[in-house]
Design an enzyme around this catalytic site. Sequence first.
Site, mmCIF file in Angstrom:
data_model
loop_
_atom_site.group_PDB
_atom_site.id
_atom_site.type_symbol
_atom_site.label_atom_id
_atom_site.label_comp_id
_atom_site.label_asym_id
_atom_site.label_seq_id
_atom_site.Cartn_x
_atom_site.Cartn_y
_atom_site.Cartn_z
ATOM 1 N N LYS A 76 -8.167 3.815 -8.063
ATOM 2 C CA LYS A 76 -9.310 3.454 -7.230
ATOM 3 C C LYS A 76 -10.507 4.315 -7.634
ATOM 4 C CE LYS A 76 -7.060 0.402 -4.927
ATOM 5 N NZ LYS A 76 -6.069 0.291 -6.004
ATOM 6 N N ASP A 77 -11.687 3.734 -7.526
ATOM 7 C CA ASP A 77 -12.912 4.358 -7.982
ATOM 8 C C ASP A 77 -13.256 5.594 -7.149
ATOM 9 O OD1 ASP A 77 -15.409 4.914 -8.985
ATOM 10 O OD2 ASP A 77 -16.218 2.905 -8.702
ATOM 11 N N LYS A 78 -13.753 6.625 -7.831
ATOM 12 C CA LYS A 78 -14.201 7.844 -7.157
ATOM 13 C C LYS A 78 -15.357 7.565 -6.207
ATOM 14 C CE LYS A 78 -16.132 12.421 -8.203
ATOM 15 N NZ LYS A 78 -16.485 13.376 -9.290
#
Length: 348
Positions: A76-78
């Site tokens: 999952k994206d930061k």
Amino acid sequence: MTLSYVTADIPGLGGAIKSGPGHFVVEELPLYEPSGQGAHVYVRLSRAGWNTRDLVKRLASIFGLKDVDVGCAGLKDKDAVAIQTFSLSLPAADEDAVARRIETELPVRVLWARRHGNKLKTGHLLGNRFSVVLAGVEPGALVRAEEIASILRSRGLANYYGPQRFGLEGDNARRGREVLQGRGPRQSWLRRFLLSAFQASMFNAYLAERLERGWFERLLTGDVAKKTDTGGLFDVADAEVERPRFESGAITYTGPIYGAKMRRASGAPGELEQQVLSRFEVTVEALKRAGLDGSRRPARIILQCLTIKPHDQGLIFEFSLPKGAYATTLLREFMKNDQGLAAVGEED
């Protein structure tokens, strides 16, 4: 590489994603619920400002585990608000105590902690649910967005790999080609990562060509198809016989993740697969030397859930996608503006 649009006839809305806090929310849709028993503690948490790999390392450190003892279903994206589940190999720990310690030592919110019998592994999810604000869109964007959405609901979404697979500079595929040619970095994990990006670029090229040829909405004799409920693969011996299942969304054709053991299509789609491989100047022997077995990827997605509403900064999109599909791939159909997708990181 320029990727064809399913909705090429309708101009884009412009805009940008992740232009404000909470503008990109992603929630994992679990493949199964924890049983309440077993040696692993599943922890469902909400977090922002962390990438998945760093969070795995931090969770392992807190509980004195090895990184391999912490599992997750996907990246999952930061720069997103992510609701994600992790598993920790803690046979004797109290679940509530685990949750309290995580919230004490990390800037996250634990939603629940429950036991299960196996480690959570990559791919152990149905998909992801997204809520994304597209800010700074052009005037009259909602009407045009609904036009685009109507076409995508009817025709389907091309399941391209998103730009985050190719890196901030967009050169991961080029570097993967260098690895295939015997050059590039020495670290084995980085070599595998770059080779995967090169495979993704070839898949995208195949799918873009299929769109250009008018084959996107067609099942062809010779395709390797996938059952959308069980995931089973089969060869399409007669496209006309299978057409009702294809039109209902029960099956979809797949595209090539090139490798030495990949299940190959035949007929016209098989010829296209070979043409793309030749265009990239790659041989099956080179793929074998690099240790790439290959696989198949669903090439067309039927959208089950997509709503668009006004937002004080633009529009808000709410939708769900199956595992392995990219939110950015859907949003680019609306934006027609790759610069607006620049602020993307890991996502799977």
